[in-house]
Design a protein around this motif. Structure first.
Motif, PDB file in Angstrom:
ATOM      1  N   ASP A   1       0.825  -1.210   0.000  1.00 15.97           N
ATOM      2  CA  ASP A   1       0.000   0.000   0.000  1.00 15.97           C
ATOM      3  C   ASP A   1       0.859   1.261   0.000  1.00 15.97           C
ATOM      4  O   ASP A   1       0.520   2.257  -0.653  1.00 15.97           O
ATOM      5  N   SER A   2       1.995   1.241   0.696  1.00 14.16           N
ATOM      6  CA  SER A   2       2.878   2.415   0.715  1.00 14.16           C
ATOM      7  C   SER A   2       3.467   2.685  -0.669  1.00 14.16           C
ATOM      8  O   SER A   2       3.709   3.843  -1.037  1.00 14.16           O
ATOM      9  N   LEU A   3       3.668   1.625  -1.430  1.00 12.83           N
ATOM     10  CA  LEU A   3       4.170   1.808  -2.798  1.00 12.83           C
ATOM     11  C   LEU A   3       3.065   2.316  -3.719  1.00 12.83           C
ATOM     12  O   LEU A   3       3.302   3.164  -4.589  1.00 12.83           O
ATOM     13  N   ARG A   4       1.861   1.796  -3.555  1.00  9.12           N
ATOM     14  CA  ARG A   4       0.736   2.268  -4.375  1.00  9.12           C
ATOM     15  C   ARG A   4       0.435   3.741  -4.108  1.00  9.12           C
ATOM     16  O   ARG A   4      -0.083   4.447  -4.984  1.00  9.12           O
TER      17      ARG A   4
ATOM     18  N   SER B   1      16.379   4.168  -4.502  1.00  4.54           N
ATOM     19  CA  SER B   1      16.974   4.585  -3.233  1.00  4.54           C
ATOM     20  C   SER B   1      16.572   3.616  -2.127  1.00  4.54           C
ATOM     21  O   SER B   1      15.435   3.122  -2.097  1.00  4.54           O
ATOM     22  N   PHE B   2      17.505   3.340  -1.229  1.00  2.00           N
ATOM     23  CA  PHE B   2      17.237   2.505  -0.061  1.00  2.00           C
ATOM     24  C   PHE B   2      18.375   2.698   0.935  1.00  2.00           C
ATOM     25  O   PHE B   2      19.362   3.387   0.653  1.00  2.00           O
ATOM     26  N   ASP B   3      18.248   2.092   2.104  1.00  2.00           N
ATOM     27  CA  ASP B   3      19.278   2.160   3.149  1.00  2.00           C
ATOM     28  C   ASP B   3      20.045   0.846   3.177  1.00  2.00           C
ATOM     29  O   ASP B   3      19.458  -0.226   3.362  1.00  2.00           O
ATOM     30  N   TRP B   4      21.361   0.939   2.987  1.00  2.00           N
ATOM     31  CA  TRP B   4      22.180  -0.262   2.999  1.00  2.00           C
ATOM     32  C   TRP B   4      22.088  -0.991   4.337  1.00  2.00           C
ATOM     33  O   TRP B   4      22.116  -2.227   4.391  1.00  2.00           O
ATOM     34  N   SER B   5      21.975  -0.239   5.413  1.00  2.00           N
ATOM     35  CA  SER B   5      21.964  -0.853   6.745  1.00  2.00           C
ATOM     36  C   SER B   5      20.745  -1.748   6.951  1.00  2.00           C
ATOM     37  O   SER B   5      20.787  -2.677   7.764  1.00  2.00           O
ATOM     38  N   CYS B   6      19.663  -1.476   6.241  1.00  2.00           N
ATOM     39  CA  CYS B   6      18.432  -2.269   6.378  1.00  2.00           C
ATOM     40  C   CYS B   6      18.166  -3.134   5.153  1.00  2.00           C
ATOM     41  O   CYS B   6      17.123  -3.811   5.088  1.00  2.00           O
ATOM     42  N   SER B   7      19.095  -3.121   4.164  1.00  2.00           N
ATOM     43  CA  SER B   7      18.889  -3.841   2.901  1.00  2.00           C
ATOM     44  C   SER B   7      17.593  -3.413   2.234  1.00  2.00           C
ATOM     45  O   SER B   7      16.947  -4.194   1.532  1.00  2.00           O
ATOM     46  N   GLY B   8      17.206  -2.205   2.438  1.00  2.00           N
ATOM     47  CA  GLY B   8      15.971  -1.624   1.925  1.00  2.00           C
ATOM     48  C   GLY B   8      15.730  -0.328   2.671  1.00  2.00           C
ATOM     49  O   GLY B   8      16.588   0.106   3.459  1.00  2.00           O
ATOM     50  N   VAL B   9      14.600   0.293   2.468  1.00  2.00           N
ATOM     51  CA  VAL B   9      14.291   1.507   3.214  1.00  2.00           C
ATOM     52  C   VAL B   9      13.923   1.118   4.646  1.00  2.00           C
ATOM     53  O   VAL B   9      13.004   0.329   4.861  1.00  2.00           O
ATOM     54  N   CYS B  10      14.653   1.657   5.605  1.00  2.00           N
ATOM     55  CA  CYS B  10      14.333   1.383   7.006  1.00  2.00           C
ATOM     56  C   CYS B  10      12.955   1.963   7.329  1.00  2.00           C
ATOM     57  O   CYS B  10      12.642   3.093   6.975  1.00  2.00           O
ATOM     58  N   ARG B  11      12.125   1.134   7.979  1.00  2.00           N
ATOM     59  CA  ARG B  11      10.756   1.521   8.318  1.00  2.00           C
ATOM     60  C   ARG B  11      10.045   2.079   7.078  1.00  2.00           C
ATOM     61  O   ARG B  11       9.517   3.167   7.064  1.00  2.00           O
ATOM     62  N   SER B  12      10.066   1.292   6.040  1.00  2.00           N
ATOM     63  CA  SER B  12       9.593   1.747   4.726  1.00  2.00           C
ATOM     64  C   SER B  12       8.131   2.182   4.728  1.00  2.00           C
ATOM     65  O   SER B  12       7.759   3.126   4.021  1.00  2.00           O
ATOM     66  N   VAL B  13       7.278   1.520   5.525  1.00  2.00           N
ATOM     67  CA  VAL B  13       5.857   1.885   5.540  1.00  2.00           C
ATOM     68  C   VAL B  13       5.680   3.324   6.007  1.00  2.00           C
ATOM     69  O   VAL B  13       4.862   4.082   5.453  1.00  2.00           O
ATOM     70  N   ASP B  14       6.473   3.723   6.998  1.00  2.00           N
ATOM     71  CA  ASP B  14       6.354   5.074   7.546  1.00  2.00           C
ATOM     72  C   ASP B  14       7.113   6.113   6.728  1.00  2.00           C
ATOM     73  O   ASP B  14       6.703   7.281   6.693  1.00  2.00           O
ATOM     74  N   ARG B  15       8.160   5.724   6.057  1.00  2.00           N
ATOM     75  CA  ARG B  15       9.059   6.701   5.436  1.00  2.00           C
ATOM     76  C   ARG B  15       8.945   6.782   3.915  1.00  2.00           C
ATOM     77  O   ARG B  15       9.516   7.679   3.301  1.00  2.00           O
ATOM     78  N   MET B  16       8.238   5.865   3.283  1.00  2.00           N
ATOM     79  CA  MET B  16       8.224   5.831   1.816  1.00  2.00           C
ATOM     80  C   MET B  16       7.665   7.125   1.227  1.00  2.00           C
ATOM     81  O   MET B  16       8.202   7.651   0.243  1.00  2.00           O
ATOM     82  N   LYS B  17       6.609   7.676   1.815  1.00  2.00           N
ATOM     83  CA  LYS B  17       6.032   8.907   1.283  1.00  2.00           C
ATOM     84  C   LYS B  17       7.000  10.082   1.451  1.00  2.00           C
ATOM     85  O   LYS B  17       7.140  10.917   0.547  1.00  2.00           O
ATOM     86  N   LEU B  18       7.690  10.144   2.576  1.00  2.00           N
ATOM     87  CA  LEU B  18       8.674  11.215   2.803  1.00  2.00           C
ATOM     88  C   LEU B  18       9.784  11.142   1.759  1.00  2.00           C
ATOM     89  O   LEU B  18      10.205  12.158   1.198  1.00  2.00           O
ATOM     90  N   ILE B  19      10.282   9.936   1.497  1.00  2.00           N
ATOM     91  CA  ILE B  19      11.349   9.758   0.503  1.00  2.00           C
ATOM     92  C   ILE B  19      10.849  10.122  -0.886  1.00  2.00           C
ATOM     93  O   ILE B  19      11.557  10.755  -1.674  1.00  2.00           O
ATOM     94  N   HIS B  20       9.614   9.749  -1.177  1.00  2.00           N
ATOM     95  CA  HIS B  20       9.055  10.058  -2.488  1.00  2.00           C
ATOM     96  C   HIS B  20       8.928  11.559  -2.699  1.00  2.00           C
ATOM     97  O   HIS B  20       9.229  12.081  -3.785  1.00  2.00           O
ATOM     98  N   ASN B  21       8.505  12.268  -1.667  1.00  2.00           N
ATOM     99  CA  ASN B  21       8.379  13.728  -1.778  1.00  2.00           C
ATOM    100  C   ASN B  21       9.737  14.401  -1.949  1.00  2.00           C
ATOM    101  O   ASN B  21       9.862  15.403  -2.656  1.00  2.00           O
ATOM    102  N   ALA B  22      10.762  13.851  -1.306  1.00  2.00           N
ATOM    103  CA  ALA B  22      12.091  14.463  -1.365  1.00  2.00           C
ATOM    104  C   ALA B  22      12.866  14.059  -2.617  1.00  2.00           C
ATOM    105  O   ALA B  22      13.628  14.858  -3.172  1.00  2.00           O
TER     106      ALA B  22
END
Length: 458
Positions: A205-208, A424-445
């Protein structure tokens, strides 16, 4: 013809005349010229009866055959001797003129003439240079065109091989265990498979809500840009389909953005899932590239499509952020490799391969995986498995760092500088850390915007 000096100090010139039809080296006439007098030297050939008869029937002033040179002071050259001397001189002249013609003319030192084999492209050979020097730019252009022609031929051969592999894959049901498909695959530019799990609905849903179009926009993206996006998932393994399968069925009915695989889900089965994904995608779509991406990665579809379009003309391309991590032999560690001994001594690193968060392969490589999947070995980590499948092939590894930018502020700074990231992703998490909460913020930036997507090259 050569000059000699006799024992009495007198210089003489010796001529040899031999017919081109002579059957041996002995059939020749030898003349000696000494101070205006020419004499025929007796040898095995002139001693023959027929030659002697011809000599007797000649002009009375003809010189006699002798075993020794006639003394100095004899009469001037006879008519027959002059004739023989002329013939000899003419033969020597022909020889000399023939040799001179083989050398470059002194008056045209820059004139070079070459020939090309029948059927060759004359534009690739220099035919004449009339005193003019080579043009370096012209030579470079010719080399560039030749290189392009070779690459195009290689691409054509690879395409034929790929088409054969695709037909084999389709006739076998795409290698997924299903029935053989009789429907022609749909044309596409890029197929993007988002690897997901039963428990990852919030991630989907965060990706959609950010970079994955939904509804009519998703269909329009496929039709106008040739970009196909699907969430890739298998089955739960429960008899008759469990609650997890029914939940995915309901989500699919609502969004119509899933690719269901004949595969039982499990983290340790990611290598198998990857093989089946490529086989199913090849059997369903005829695309230039097939992408695998995790469901906790941010992607700019326009930039990704544009960067992949650069490699469309090249055969067997493998694109991603190439790495060579350590082979972990200790049990209990994340990314432990049970078959670590195959990679050499403890502490060794893997061969270069694309990191598993996102990578792309051209359609000929996807078809290769589809056809050969029953014999492709699976390692514990799916990105290592893919690299192993391709390491022994004639494959171009493209290390594209725009596919592994860090999350803000890294991808944001690059966007402001005009270098929009493909992923874009975080190497430390092998993906976006806490992606559900942060995906929209990353998309806007770091998002590229709708205009970039619909104006991107595909």
């Amino acid at each position: 013809m050569n000059d000699e000096q006799q024992s009495n100090g007198i210089h003489v010139t010796r001529f040899t005349l031999q017919s081109v039809y002579a059957q041996s080296d002995d059939e020749k006439l030898e003349f000696v010229y000494e101070s205006g007098s020419t004499n025929i030297v007796v040898n095995a050939y002139t001693s023959q009866h027929e030659i002697a008869q011809q000599d007797k029937g000649g002009v009375g002033a003809q010189p006699q055959l002798e075993k020794k040179l006639l003394p100095r002071g004899r009469a001037p050259l006879t008519a027959k001797a002059v004739l023989a001397l002329c013939v000899a001189s003419f033969a020597v002249g022909l020889l000399l003129s023939g040799r001179v013609s083989l050398l470059p003319s002194a008056s045209a030192p820059g004139k070079v003439k070459t020939t090309s084999a029948s059927g060759c492209d004359d534009s690739l050979a220099v035919s004449k240079l009339d005193g003019e020097s080579h043009d370096p730019k012209g030579i470079l252009n010719e080399v560039s065109r030749t290189h392009h022609a070779i690459r195009s031929l290689d691409k054509a051969v690879s395409t034929l091989e790929m088409e054969l592999a695709v037909e084999r894959a389709r006739s076998g049901g795409g290698g997924t265990g299903g029935a053989a498909s009789t429907k022609a695959p749909q044309k596409a530019s890029v197929v993007i498979g988002i690897n997901t799990a039963f428990s990852s609905k919030k991630r989907r849903d965060s990706l959609r809500e950010t970079w994955v179009p939904t509804g009519e926009k998703l269909r329009r993206l496929e039709k106008e840009k040739g970009i196909v996006i699907r969430f890739v998932i298998g089955r739960s393994g429960a008899a008759g389909g469990g609650p997890a399968d029914r939940a995915i069925d309901a989500e699919e009915a609502e969004n119509k953005d899933f690719m269901r695989l004949d595969h039982v889900e499990g983290y340790l089965e990611l290598s198998s899932k990857t093989r089946i994904y490529f086989a199913t995608a090849v059997a369903t779509w005829d695309a230039d590239f097939y992408v695998k991406v995790d469901d906790d990665v941010h992607v700019n579809l326009g930039m990704l499509s544009t960067r992949l379009a650069k490699y469309r003309a090249r055969p067997r391309v493998y694109v991603g952020c190439m790495k060579s991590g350590p082979v972990l032999s200790q049990r209990g560690m994340k990314y432990h490799e049970p078959e670590y001994w195959k990679f050499g001594d403890v502490g060794n690193k893997y061969f270069r391969h694309a990191t598993g968060q996102i990578y792309a392969v051209s359609k000929d490589l996807a078809a290769y995986i589809s056809v050969n999947q029953p014999i492709l070995h699976r390692y514990a980590n799916e990105d290592v498995s893919l690299g192993a499948w391709l390491i022994g092939l004639e494959v171009e590894h493209v290390d594209d760092r725009s596919m592994c930018c860090a999350t803000p502020p890294d991808c944001e700074w690059k966007k402001r500088a005009g270098n929009v990231c493909a992923a874009s992703f975080d190497w430390s998490c092998s993906g976006v850390c806490r992606s559900v909460d942060r995906m929209k913020l990353i998309h806007n930036a770091c998002g590229e915007g709708q205009e970039a997507l619909w104006g991107a090259a595909t």
